[in-house]
Design an enzyme around this catalytic site. Structure first.
Site, PDB file in Angstrom:
ATOM      1  N   HIS A   1      -5.866   2.831   3.133  1.00 20.74           N
ATOM      2  CA  HIS A   1      -6.425   1.926   4.143  1.00 20.74           C
ATOM      3  C   HIS A   1      -7.926   2.131   4.366  1.00 20.74           C
ATOM      4  O   HIS A   1      -8.704   1.189   4.355  1.00 20.74           O
ATOM      5  CB  HIS A   1      -5.691   2.089   5.473  1.00 20.74           C
ATOM      6  CG  HIS A   1      -6.188   1.156   6.535  1.00 20.74           C
ATOM      7  ND1 HIS A   1      -7.250   1.454   7.361  1.00 20.74           N
ATOM      8  CD2 HIS A   1      -5.792  -0.089   6.899  1.00 20.74           C
ATOM      9  CE1 HIS A   1      -7.476   0.450   8.185  1.00 20.74           C
ATOM     10  NE2 HIS A   1      -6.603  -0.512   7.926  1.00 20.74           N
TER      11      HIS A   1
ATOM     12  N   GLU B   1       3.861  -4.246   3.470  1.00 20.97           N
ATOM     13  CA  GLU B   1       2.426  -4.535   3.323  1.00 20.97           C
ATOM     14  C   GLU B   1       1.746  -3.246   2.925  1.00 20.97           C
ATOM     15  O   GLU B   1       2.143  -2.155   3.365  1.00 20.97           O
ATOM     16  CB  GLU B   1       1.879  -5.028   4.666  1.00 20.97           C
ATOM     17  CG  GLU B   1       0.412  -5.436   4.657  1.00 20.97           C
ATOM     18  CD  GLU B   1      -0.575  -4.375   5.120  1.00 20.97           C
ATOM     19  OE1 GLU B   1      -1.776  -4.656   5.146  1.00 20.97           O
ATOM     20  OE2 GLU B   1      -0.150  -3.237   5.457  1.00 20.97           O
TER      21      GLU B   1
ATOM     22  N   ASP C   1       5.004  -1.629  12.423  1.00 22.41           N
ATOM     23  CA  ASP C   1       5.005  -0.213  12.024  1.00 22.41           C
ATOM     24  C   ASP C   1       6.419   0.341  12.006  1.00 22.41           C
ATOM     25  O   ASP C   1       6.667   1.405  11.461  1.00 22.41           O
ATOM     26  CB  ASP C   1       4.163   0.610  13.017  1.00 22.41           C
ATOM     27  CG  ASP C   1       2.705   0.191  13.022  1.00 22.41           C
ATOM     28  OD1 ASP C   1       2.217  -0.271  11.976  1.00 22.41           O
ATOM     29  OD2 ASP C   1       2.045   0.345  14.077  1.00 22.41           O
TER      30      ASP C   1
ATOM     31  N   LYS D   1      -8.426  -4.486   0.010  1.00 20.63           N
ATOM     32  CA  LYS D   1      -9.280  -3.858   1.036  1.00 20.63           C
ATOM     33  C   LYS D   1     -10.412  -3.149   0.307  1.00 20.63           C
ATOM     34  O   LYS D   1     -10.421  -1.925   0.207  1.00 20.63           O
ATOM     35  CB  LYS D   1      -8.386  -2.871   1.789  1.00 20.63           C
ATOM     36  CG  LYS D   1      -8.920  -2.246   3.016  1.00 20.63           C
ATOM     37  CD  LYS D   1      -8.716  -3.019   4.246  1.00 20.63           C
ATOM     38  CE  LYS D   1      -7.710  -2.527   5.219  1.00 20.63           C
ATOM     39  NZ  LYS D   1      -7.595  -3.496   6.332  1.00 20.63           N
TER      40      LYS D   1
ATOM     41  N   GLU E   1      -2.654  -6.271   0.311  1.00 19.75           N
ATOM     42  CA  GLU E   1      -3.939  -6.580   0.960  1.00 19.75           C
ATOM     43  C   GLU E   1      -5.074  -5.956   0.153  1.00 19.75           C
ATOM     44  O   GLU E   1      -5.123  -4.736  -0.029  1.00 19.75           O
ATOM     45  CB  GLU E   1      -3.965  -6.050   2.401  1.00 19.75           C
ATOM     46  CG  GLU E   1      -5.286  -6.422   3.070  1.00 19.75           C
ATOM     47  CD  GLU E   1      -5.493  -5.783   4.450  1.00 19.75           C
ATOM     48  OE1 GLU E   1      -4.515  -5.389   5.109  1.00 19.75           O
ATOM     49  OE2 GLU E   1      -6.672  -5.696   4.847  1.00 19.75           O
TER      50      GLU E   1
ATOM     51  N   HIS F   1       4.564  -2.555   7.938  1.00 24.02           N
ATOM     52  CA  HIS F   1       3.100  -2.401   7.917  1.00 24.02           C
ATOM     53  C   HIS F   1       2.731  -1.047   7.314  1.00 24.02           C
ATOM     54  O   HIS F   1       3.095  -0.014   7.859  1.00 24.02           O
ATOM     55  CB  HIS F   1       2.585  -2.514   9.351  1.00 24.02           C
ATOM     56  CG  HIS F   1       1.097  -2.460   9.463  1.00 24.02           C
ATOM     57  ND1 HIS F   1       0.440  -1.669  10.370  1.00 24.02           N
ATOM     58  CD2 HIS F   1       0.124  -3.107   8.771  1.00 24.02           C
ATOM     59  CE1 HIS F   1      -0.866  -1.839  10.256  1.00 24.02           C
ATOM     60  NE2 HIS F   1      -1.085  -2.708   9.287  1.00 24.02           N
ATOM     61  N   ARG F   2       2.022  -1.079   6.212  1.00 23.44           N
ATOM     62  CA  ARG F   2       1.659   0.131   5.436  1.00 23.44           C
ATOM     63  C   ARG F   2       2.918   0.939   5.114  1.00 23.44           C
ATOM     64  O   ARG F   2       2.889   2.169   5.091  1.00 23.44           O
ATOM     65  CB  ARG F   2       0.631   0.994   6.181  1.00 23.44           C
ATOM     66  CG  ARG F   2      -0.607   0.231   6.634  1.00 23.44           C
ATOM     67  CD  ARG F   2      -1.665   1.113   7.308  1.00 23.44           C
ATOM     68  NE  ARG F   2      -2.547   0.322   8.160  1.00 23.44           N
ATOM     69  CZ  ARG F   2      -3.455   0.809   8.986  1.00 23.44           C
ATOM     70  NH1 ARG F   2      -3.642   2.114   9.057  1.00 23.44           N
ATOM     71  NH2 ARG F   2      -4.194   0.004   9.739  1.00 23.44           N
TER      72      ARG F   2
ATOM     73  N   ASP G   1      -2.381  -1.555   1.515  1.00 25.82           N
ATOM     74  CA  ASP G   1      -3.816  -1.800   1.343  1.00 25.82           C
ATOM     75  C   ASP G   1      -4.256  -1.219   0.006  1.00 25.82           C
ATOM     76  O   ASP G   1      -3.930  -0.078  -0.308  1.00 25.82           O
ATOM     77  CB  ASP G   1      -4.594  -1.116   2.474  1.00 25.82           C
ATOM     78  CG  ASP G   1      -4.062  -1.512   3.839  1.00 25.82           C
ATOM     79  OD1 ASP G   1      -4.264  -2.666   4.237  1.00 25.82           O
ATOM     80  OD2 ASP G   1      -3.414  -0.657   4.493  1.00 25.82           O
TER      81      ASP G   1
HETATM   82  O1  G3P Z   1      -2.292  -7.292   6.706  1.00 22.59           O
HETATM   83  C1  G3P Z   1      -2.055  -7.033   8.035  1.00 22.59           C
HETATM   84  C2  G3P Z   1      -2.793  -5.788   8.492  1.00 22.59           C
HETATM   85  O2  G3P Z   1      -2.510  -4.761   7.597  1.00 22.59           O
HETATM   86  C3  G3P Z   1      -4.277  -5.976   8.581  1.00 22.59           C
HETATM   87  O3  G3P Z   1      -4.914  -4.912   9.223  1.00 22.59           O
HETATM   88  O4  G3P Z   1      -6.257  -2.861   9.252  1.00 22.59           O
HETATM   89  O5  G3P Z   1      -3.800  -2.713   9.148  1.00 22.59           O
HETATM   90  O6  G3P Z   1      -5.076  -3.468   7.172  1.00 22.59           O
HETATM   91  P1  G3P Z   1      -5.002  -3.432   8.672  1.00 22.59           P
HETATM   92 MG    MG Z   2      -3.428  -3.870   5.824  1.00 19.17          MG
END
Ligand code: G3P
Ligand code: MG
Length: 240
Positions: free
Chosen positions: A55, A40, A238, A117, A115, A13-14, A42
């Site tokens: 993000h 992943e 994470d 965003k 993603e 995640h990120r 953003d």
């Molecule tokens: O794509 C999963 C997750 O990243 C979505 O929430 O706020 O972390 O971008 P966020």
């Molecule tokens: Mg995300």
């Protein structure tokens, strides 16, 4: 019915948000080092139309600058310190452009969930830039990215611009009543849901329609195992 893409069970995640400054090259390298096959990230757009990995709509939390991404040009954003807020040892980290990040992914053979965003009112331009970027610049040796967003509008624009895109719908609290219709329209491959809505019924409802279920953000091994047993394909964590 969606196409059956094979997603890895673990997606960083990120990058590896739990042990490095999120959405930086250091974070993606860390995720790779920890064994993640996919990350992943953003994506948003600077004032002057450069796609960057970020993000928040504001630069304040994850850099040494105060201001809005949508009002700041790339010439400034590329100079910012995107690591010291996390720890002094990352003071050399910058906010990467998508182009820079993708070069790294190619060298590490890292798969990507991109993603979209968009900053407020940038849904159209950001989605078109992303769709064109993937069409023209995505490295052949990498698997095609999974393109997701909370903005159904963004996903529709991106898919129209580049019908080859592999789409994931992102939801946070519950499945909206028209989710099946959107998923069909976009030929979605996955439905990506928040862990707080990831109960057995919701997961079964999605699987029944032929879509894969991805769940964010899961940082407990026990919870991850539980979700995999329920038929979830991947978790965003994470700590990949
Ligand atoms: O794509 C999963 C997750 O990243 C979505 O929430 O706020 O972390 O971008 P966020
Ligand atoms: Mg995300």
């Amino acid at each position: 019915m969606s196409s059956q893409i094979q997603f890895p069970k673990i997606i960083g995640h990120r990058g590896a948000k739990g042990c490095s400054p999120e959405n930086t090259l250091a974070s993606f390298k860390k995720a790779h080092e920890l064994g993640a096959q996919w990350v992943e990230l953003d994506v948003k757009e600077t004032q002057d139309g450069v796609l960057i990995i970020m993000h928040d709509d504001d630069l304040d939390r994850t850099s040494n600058y105060k201001g809005k991404v949508a009002q700041t040009p790339w010439s400034i954003i590329k100079t910012l310190d995107a690591g010291s807020w996390y720890s002094k040892q990352f003071s050399e980290e910058k906010i990467p452009s998508l182009q820079e990040a993708v070069q790294l992914f190619e060298s590490l053979n890292l798969g990507v969930n991109l993603e979209i965003k968009p900053c407020p009112n940038r849904e159209t331009s950001t989605s078109i830039l992303v769709a064109d970027f993937i069409k023209n610049n995505w490295p052949k040796k990498l698997p095609p990215p999974l393109v997701s967003s909370f903005s159904m509008e963004s996903l529709k624009i991106a898919k129209k611009q580049n019908p080859e895109l592999i789409i994931g719908l992102l939801f946070e609290n519950e499945l909206p009543s028209n989710w099946k219709q959107i998923a069909r329209e976009l030929n979605a491959s996955s439905i990506n849901i928040d862990d707080k809505m990831a109960n057995q019924k919701t997961i079964e409802d999605i699987l029944k329609e032929g879509y894969q279920v991805l769940v964010y953000t899961v940082n407990s091994k026990e919870r991850a195992e539980e979700l995999f047993k329920l038929g979830v394909s991947s978790i965003f964590t994470d700590m990949p």
